[in-house]
Design a protein around this motif. Structure first.
Motif, PDB file in Angstrom:
ATOM      1  N   ASP A  40       0.825  -1.220   0.000  1.00 42.13           N
ATOM      2  CA  ASP A  40       0.000   0.000   0.000  1.00 42.13           C
ATOM      3  C   ASP A  40       0.858   1.270   0.000  1.00 42.13           C
ATOM      4  O   ASP A  40       0.328   2.376   0.189  1.00 42.13           O
ATOM      5  CB  ASP A  40      -0.962   0.010   1.184  1.00 42.13           C
ATOM      6  N   LEU A  41       2.176   1.092  -0.181  1.00 45.50           N
ATOM      7  CA  LEU A  41       3.160   2.181  -0.252  1.00 45.50           C
ATOM      8  C   LEU A  41       3.469   2.795   1.108  1.00 45.50           C
ATOM      9  O   LEU A  41       4.421   3.575   1.229  1.00 45.50           O
ATOM     10  CB  LEU A  41       2.725   3.285  -1.212  1.00 45.50           C
ATOM     11  N   LYS A  42       2.692   2.447   2.134  1.00 43.09           N
ATOM     12  CA  LYS A  42       2.924   2.990   3.473  1.00 43.09           C
ATOM     13  C   LYS A  42       4.057   2.223   4.156  1.00 43.09           C
ATOM     14  O   LYS A  42       4.235   1.024   3.940  1.00 43.09           O
ATOM     15  CB  LYS A  42       1.665   2.883   4.326  1.00 43.09           C
ATOM     16  N   LEU A  43       4.815   2.927   4.987  1.00 39.86           N
ATOM     17  CA  LEU A  43       5.894   2.283   5.726  1.00 39.86           C
ATOM     18  C   LEU A  43       5.311   1.256   6.690  1.00 39.86           C
ATOM     19  O   LEU A  43       4.443   1.565   7.502  1.00 39.86           O
ATOM     20  CB  LEU A  43       6.704   3.335   6.489  1.00 39.86           C
ATOM     21  N   GLN A  44       5.811   0.017   6.599  1.00 37.10           N
ATOM     22  CA  GLN A  44       5.303  -1.072   7.417  1.00 37.10           C
ATOM     23  C   GLN A  44       6.158  -1.257   8.676  1.00 37.10           C
ATOM     24  O   GLN A  44       7.228  -0.676   8.816  1.00 37.10           O
ATOM     25  CB  GLN A  44       5.303  -2.381   6.611  1.00 37.10           C
ATOM     26  N   LYS A  45       5.684  -2.109   9.570  1.00 39.42           N
ATOM     27  CA  LYS A  45       6.455  -2.474  10.755  1.00 39.42           C
ATOM     28  C   LYS A  45       7.721  -3.203  10.327  1.00 39.42           C
ATOM     29  O   LYS A  45       7.700  -4.025   9.413  1.00 39.42           O
ATOM     30  CB  LYS A  45       5.612  -3.366  11.668  1.00 39.42           C
ATOM     31  N   GLY A  46       8.832  -2.918  10.982  1.00 40.35           N
ATOM     32  CA  GLY A  46      10.092  -3.532  10.611  1.00 40.35           C
ATOM     33  C   GLY A  46      10.354  -4.848  11.337  1.00 40.35           C
ATOM     34  O   GLY A  46       9.882  -5.060  12.460  1.00 40.35           O
ATOM     35  N   PHE A  47      11.095  -5.724  10.672  1.00 40.39           N
ATOM     36  CA  PHE A  47      11.588  -6.932  11.313  1.00 40.39           C
ATOM     37  C   PHE A  47      12.930  -6.621  11.987  1.00 40.39           C
ATOM     38  O   PHE A  47      13.544  -5.582  11.738  1.00 40.39           O
ATOM     39  CB  PHE A  47      11.741  -8.055  10.288  1.00 40.39           C
ATOM     40  N   ASN A  48      13.404  -7.539  12.807  1.00 41.71           N
ATOM     41  CA  ASN A  48      14.551  -7.251  13.673  1.00 41.71           C
ATOM     42  C   ASN A  48      15.913  -7.622  13.101  1.00 41.71           C
ATOM     43  O   ASN A  48      16.917  -7.510  13.796  1.00 41.71           O
ATOM     44  CB  ASN A  48      14.366  -7.958  15.022  1.00 41.71           C
ATOM     45  N   GLY A  49      15.973  -8.059  11.848  1.00 42.40           N
ATOM     46  CA  GLY A  49      17.245  -8.487  11.280  1.00 42.40           C
ATOM     47  C   GLY A  49      18.320  -7.409  11.298  1.00 42.40           C
ATOM     48  O   GLY A  49      19.461  -7.655  11.694  1.00 42.40           O
ATOM     49  N   ALA A  50      17.961  -6.205  10.866  1.00 40.28           N
ATOM     50  CA  ALA A  50      18.939  -5.106  10.837  1.00 40.28           C
ATOM     51  C   ALA A  50      19.419  -4.776  12.244  1.00 40.28           C
ATOM     52  O   ALA A  50      20.607  -4.504  12.456  1.00 40.28           O
ATOM     53  CB  ALA A  50      18.315  -3.874  10.185  1.00 40.28           C
ATOM     54  N   PHE A 110      23.507   7.069  12.470  1.00 42.75           N
ATOM     55  CA  PHE A 110      23.320   6.874  13.903  1.00 42.75           C
ATOM     56  C   PHE A 110      23.843   5.507  14.320  1.00 42.75           C
ATOM     57  O   PHE A 110      24.161   4.658  13.467  1.00 42.75           O
ATOM     58  CB  PHE A 110      21.843   7.035  14.280  1.00 42.75           C
ATOM     59  N   LYS A 111      23.946   5.316  15.613  1.00 43.52           N
ATOM     60  CA  LYS A 111      24.396   4.034  16.153  1.00 43.52           C
ATOM     61  C   LYS A 111      23.461   3.620  17.277  1.00 43.52           C
ATOM     62  O   LYS A 111      22.744   4.445  17.855  1.00 43.52           O
ATOM     63  CB  LYS A 111      25.837   4.116  16.674  1.00 43.52           C
ATOM     64  N   ILE A 112      23.495   2.345  17.584  1.00 47.20           N
ATOM     65  CA  ILE A 112      22.741   1.836  18.724  1.00 47.20           C
ATOM     66  C   ILE A 112      23.565   2.063  19.978  1.00 47.20           C
ATOM     67  O   ILE A 112      24.781   1.805  19.996  1.00 47.20           O
ATOM     68  CB  ILE A 112      22.412   0.343  18.542  1.00 47.20           C
ATOM     69  N   ASN A 113      22.942   2.570  21.020  1.00 42.55           N
ATOM     70  CA  ASN A 113      23.654   2.825  22.271  1.00 42.55           C
ATOM     71  C   ASN A 113      24.133   1.524  22.912  1.00 42.55           C
ATOM     72  O   ASN A 113      23.624   0.440  22.606  1.00 42.55           O
ATOM     73  CB  ASN A 113      22.735   3.557  23.257  1.00 42.55           C
ATOM     74  N   SER A 114      25.100   1.648  23.807  1.00 45.05           N
ATOM     75  CA  SER A 114      25.526   0.497  24.596  1.00 45.05           C
ATOM     76  C   SER A 114      24.327  -0.011  25.402  1.00 45.05           C
ATOM     77  O   SER A 114      23.636   0.767  26.052  1.00 45.05           O
ATOM     78  CB  SER A 114      26.674   0.875  25.535  1.00 45.05           C
ATOM     79  N   ILE A 115      24.107  -1.291  25.350  1.00 46.02           N
ATOM     80  CA  ILE A 115      22.925  -1.888  25.965  1.00 46.02           C
ATOM     81  C   ILE A 115      23.315  -2.635  27.234  1.00 46.02           C
ATOM     82  O   ILE A 115      24.164  -3.530  27.210  1.00 46.02           O
ATOM     83  CB  ILE A 115      22.225  -2.857  24.988  1.00 46.02           C
ATOM     84  N   SER A 116      22.699  -2.247  28.354  1.00 44.36           N
ATOM     85  CA  SER A 116      22.926  -2.956  29.614  1.00 44.36           C
ATOM     86  C   SER A 116      21.871  -4.035  29.842  1.00 44.36           C
ATOM     87  O   SER A 116      22.063  -4.947  30.648  1.00 44.36           O
ATOM     88  CB  SER A 116      22.910  -1.972  30.796  1.00 44.36           C
ATOM     89  N   LYS A 168      19.679  -9.079  25.941  1.00 46.82           N
ATOM     90  CA  LYS A 168      19.181  -9.046  24.575  1.00 46.82           C
ATOM     91  C   LYS A 168      18.060 -10.070  24.409  1.00 46.82           C
ATOM     92  O   LYS A 168      18.265 -11.264  24.597  1.00 46.82           O
ATOM     93  CB  LYS A 168      20.318  -9.338  23.592  1.00 46.82           C
ATOM     94  N   ASN A 169      16.887  -9.571  24.055  1.00 41.29           N
ATOM     95  CA  ASN A 169      15.742 -10.448  23.832  1.00 41.29           C
ATOM     96  C   ASN A 169      14.830  -9.800  22.794  1.00 41.29           C
ATOM     97  O   ASN A 169      15.094  -8.682  22.327  1.00 41.29           O
ATOM     98  CB  ASN A 169      14.990 -10.711  25.145  1.00 41.29           C
ATOM     99  N   LYS A 170      13.761 -10.472  22.427  1.00 35.80           N
ATOM    100  CA  LYS A 170      12.891  -9.976  21.369  1.00 35.80           C
ATOM    101  C   LYS A 170      12.279  -8.621  21.725  1.00 35.80           C
ATOM    102  O   LYS A 170      12.153  -7.747  20.849  1.00 35.80           O
ATOM    103  CB  LYS A 170      11.779 -10.980  21.065  1.00 35.80           C
ATOM    104  N   ASP A 171      11.915  -8.411  22.969  1.00 32.91           N
ATOM    105  CA  ASP A 171      11.317  -7.139  23.369  1.00 32.91           C
ATOM    106  C   ASP A 171      12.291  -5.989  23.146  1.00 32.91           C
ATOM    107  O   ASP A 171      11.906  -4.931  22.638  1.00 32.91           O
ATOM    108  CB  ASP A 171      10.895  -7.209  24.838  1.00 32.91           C
ATOM    109  N   LEU A 172      13.553  -6.200  23.497  1.00 30.25           N
ATOM    110  CA  LEU A 172      14.567  -5.171  23.282  1.00 30.25           C
ATOM    111  C   LEU A 172      14.767  -4.925  21.786  1.00 30.25           C
ATOM    112  O   LEU A 172      14.814  -3.773  21.336  1.00 30.25           O
ATOM    113  CB  LEU A 172      15.884  -5.589  23.928  1.00 30.25           C
ATOM    114  N   TYR A 173      14.890  -6.008  21.019  1.00 30.19           N
ATOM    115  CA  TYR A 173      15.057  -5.861  19.570  1.00 30.19           C
ATOM    116  C   TYR A 173      13.890  -5.094  18.956  1.00 30.19           C
ATOM    117  O   TYR A 173      14.087  -4.236  18.084  1.00 30.19           O
ATOM    118  CB  TYR A 173      15.175  -7.234  18.908  1.00 30.19           C
ATOM    119  N   ASP A 174      12.670  -5.383  19.410  1.00 27.07           N
ATOM    120  CA  ASP A 174      11.490  -4.689  18.883  1.00 27.07           C
ATOM    121  C   ASP A 174      11.566  -3.186  19.142  1.00 27.07           C
ATOM    122  O   ASP A 174      11.235  -2.370  18.264  1.00 27.07           O
ATOM    123  CB  ASP A 174      10.214  -5.241  19.527  1.00 27.07           C
ATOM    124  N   LYS A 175      12.011  -2.809  20.323  1.00 30.01           N
ATOM    125  CA  LYS A 175      12.085  -1.385  20.674  1.00 30.01           C
ATOM    126  C   LYS A 175      13.139  -0.664  19.832  1.00 30.01           C
ATOM    127  O   LYS A 175      12.918   0.471  19.383  1.00 30.01           O
ATOM    128  CB  LYS A 175      12.402  -1.237  22.160  1.00 30.01           C
TER     129      LYS A 175
END
Length: 221
Positions: free
Chosen positions: A119-129, A172-178, A181-188
């Motif tokens: 539909d040309l609209k930006l969709q929800k992203g998967f966590n691979g990147a 940009f970069k991802i900040n240091s994560i304390s 690592k789990n799916k909830d974090l990846y989703d955010k």
């Protein structure tokens, strides 16, 4: 940068010069002499070539294996594509992607939506990147594409009668994560990546009004 890629890229730009309109903004945001993980929305089969041309580094990207049929497999290899089984965990593809980011001046392109938007609209992203960026501490380069949805077949690579605009955002970069690592974090984190892409898109490519957010897991560099 390979000679074959340069030939393909010159051909793409020349055909747009003759038959279409290609505008690129944000060249100054591309990090020099550094590999980047490029993330973009996805509208058309021509998007990988357009992103490669805009970013201007040695181009690498993952593509579904169904596309690697003769003669298109030759064209894809010119653009540094690697086949992947969509829907399955493909460790060889992930390891290949990480290796590209360890080189000096590559652009590994990933479409977090996973496929072209219907539909040309930006969709929800998967966590691979997100997973690859975390494992490699990569610089991420957000890109938006608008107008390429008019490309419906490979013949339009030669006669691109369309007006396409590409915007390159600030890296940009991802900040240091304390946190663990789990799916909830990846989703955010993925939500923040997708929001950085949406900031570059015209509103007609968004499902809803793009509101400002406070970035918790990523930082502009």
């Amino acid at each position: 940068m390979s000679r074959l890629f340069k030939i393909c890229d010159f051909g793409l730009k020349f055909t747009f010069f003759l038959f279409g309109d290609l505008r690129i903004e944000g060249f100054e945001n591309i990090p020099k002499n550094k590999s980047v993980l490029t993330v973009s929305n996805h509208l058309s089969i021509i998007d990988p070539a357009l992103c490669a041309s805009a970013v201007g580094k040695e181009s690498k990207f993952l593509a579904k294996k169904e596309l690697f049929r003769f003669p298109f497999n030759i064209f894809l290899k010119f653009y540094g594509a690697f086949p992947i089984n969509r829907g399955n965990l493909n460790l060889s593809a992930i390891n290949w992607a990480k290796k590209q980011l360890s080189s000096k001046n590559n652009s590994l392109l990933i479409f977090p939506e996973g496929t072209r938007s219907k539909d040309l609209k930006l969709q929800k992203g998967f966590n691979g990147a997100t997973m690859i960026a975390l494992d490699t501490d990569s610089t991420i380069l957000p890109v938006s594409i608008s107008g390429s949805e008019k490309c419906k077949n490979y013949l339009q690579f030669v006669f691109p009668r369309m007006s396409v605009k590409i915007k390159i955002g600030k890296p940009f970069k991802i900040n240091s994560i304390s946190e663990s690592k789990n799916k909830d974090l990846y989703d955010k984190i993925t939500q923040e990546i997708m929001h950085r892409i949406s900031d570059l898109l015209p509103k007609e490519y968004l499902k809803e009004e793009n509101k400002k957010i406070i970035y918790k897991y990523t930082r502009t560099i």
